[in-house]
Design an enzyme around this catalytic site. Structure first.
Site, short mmCIF file in Angstrom:
data_model
loop_
_atom_site.label_atom_id
_atom_site.label_comp_id
_atom_site.label_asym_id
_atom_site.label_seq_id
_atom_site.Cartn_x
_atom_site.Cartn_y
_atom_site.Cartn_z
N TYR A 134 -112.31 -67.35 -33.49
CA TYR A 134 -111.55 -66.66 -32.43
C TYR A 134 -112.54 -66.03 -31.47
CZ TYR A 134 -108.24 -63.27 -30.34
OH TYR A 134 -107.48 -62.52 -29.48
N LYS A 162 -109.60 -70.52 -31.60
CA LYS A 162 -108.72 -69.88 -30.63
C LYS A 162 -109.62 -69.39 -29.52
CE LYS A 162 -105.70 -65.83 -30.04
NZ LYS A 162 -105.11 -64.63 -30.70
#
EC number: 4.3.3.7
Length: 295
Positions: A134, A162
């Site tokens: 992320y 992400k």
């Protein structure tokens, strides 16, 4: 790890005593699954993970796995800016039945690219679970460069990212040069369609708490080649997506869920609730065309 196109980064419900509300968590899981979520991320930064104790996180992970009941994959947010603590938590969740883990880039301590690589590598070597990276430089203070992401994508269980840098050039480079089975998700709701257009997989979303079915429709239209219709939905959803981030996340989306009748409660300090003016802006953005009714 196939987690679909619309992955919801769940908020953490709290009760009036500032405790994690596990009953409301189960209700939220069912609501999200019924309204377009292909998978759930639990205890991530949208779930206010820096304010949760390890015991609270474990109870939350267990509750969501049980509530989901195998209907959708469950991803546990086990990342932090403490490598050793992230390793310990990642090991603990293996026995809970989660389908993978999400690791945020270390915040505050601003490691070098080599430090970031070694941080994620150490965690990946400690667990057999699939890992989603992320990258969120706006909050962590450091960007996970494309080159570093591509190095990490070669590790056996780092399978997706992400990407919330907002940098489509960087994201395109990752998509172009990563292994075929490495998935790239938008970390910004408003960039879902642009990311799909350059070969991305989907979105890890906040707005899907409120407009999950509409986002799912947009994605499916794009995938079926109906790009103009998908773009029209994107433009229609954009104002609400923007409004949900007018204050530090997840303040506005929690208020929006309360307007929908879901008892997710407040945000924990140091975040504070919406002001009266911000609440008014949110209510104006919740458009009747989404069948949302504010009482």
């Amino acid at each position: 790890m196939n987690i679909g196109r619309i992955v919801t980064a769940m908020v953490t419900p709290f009760n009036e005593q500032d405790q994690v509300n596990l009953e409301a968590t189960c209700q939220l899981v069912n609501e999200l699954i019924a309204n377009g979520s292909d998978a759930l991320v639990v205890g991530g930064t949208t779930g206010e993970s820096p304010t949760l104790t390890t015991d609270e996180k474990m109870a939350l992970f267990h509750t969501v796995v049980e509530a989901a009941g195998g209907r959708v994959p469950v991803i546990a947010g086990t990342g932090s800016n403490n490598t050793r603590a992230s390793i310990e938590l990642s090991k603990k969740v293996e026995d809970l039945g989660v389908d993978g883990i999400m690791l945020v880039t270390p915040y505050y301590n601003k490691p070098s690219q080599e430090g970031l690589f070694q941080h994620f590598k150490a965690i990946s070597e400690s667990t057999s679970l699939p890992i989603m990276l992320y990258n969120i430089p706006g909050r962590s203070g450091v960007n996970l460069d494309a080159e570093t992401t591509l190095r990490l994508a070669e590790l056996r269980n780092i399978v997706s990212i992400k990407e919330a840098s907002g940098n489509l050039d960087q994201i395109a480079e990752i998509i172009e040069h990563s292994p075929a089975d490495f998935s790239v998700y938008s970390g910004d709701d408003s960039l879902t369609l642009p990311l799909l257009s350059i070969g991305g997989t989907g979105v890890v979303s906040v707005a899907s708490h409120i407009i999950g079915n509409e986002m799912q429709e947009m994605v499916q239209l794009f995938l079926s080649g109906q790009v103009e219709r998908a773009a029209a939905i994107h433009r229609k959803l954009l104002p609400l997506m923007k409004t949900l981030f007018m204050t530090p996340n997840p303040t506005a989306v929690k208020a929006a869920l309360e307007l929908k009748g879901l008892p997710v409660g407040h945000v924990r300090l140091p975040l504070v609730p919406l002001t009266a003016e911000e609440q008014r802006q949110l209510e104006l953005a919740i458009n009747p065309q989404f069948n949302m009714f504010v009482s």
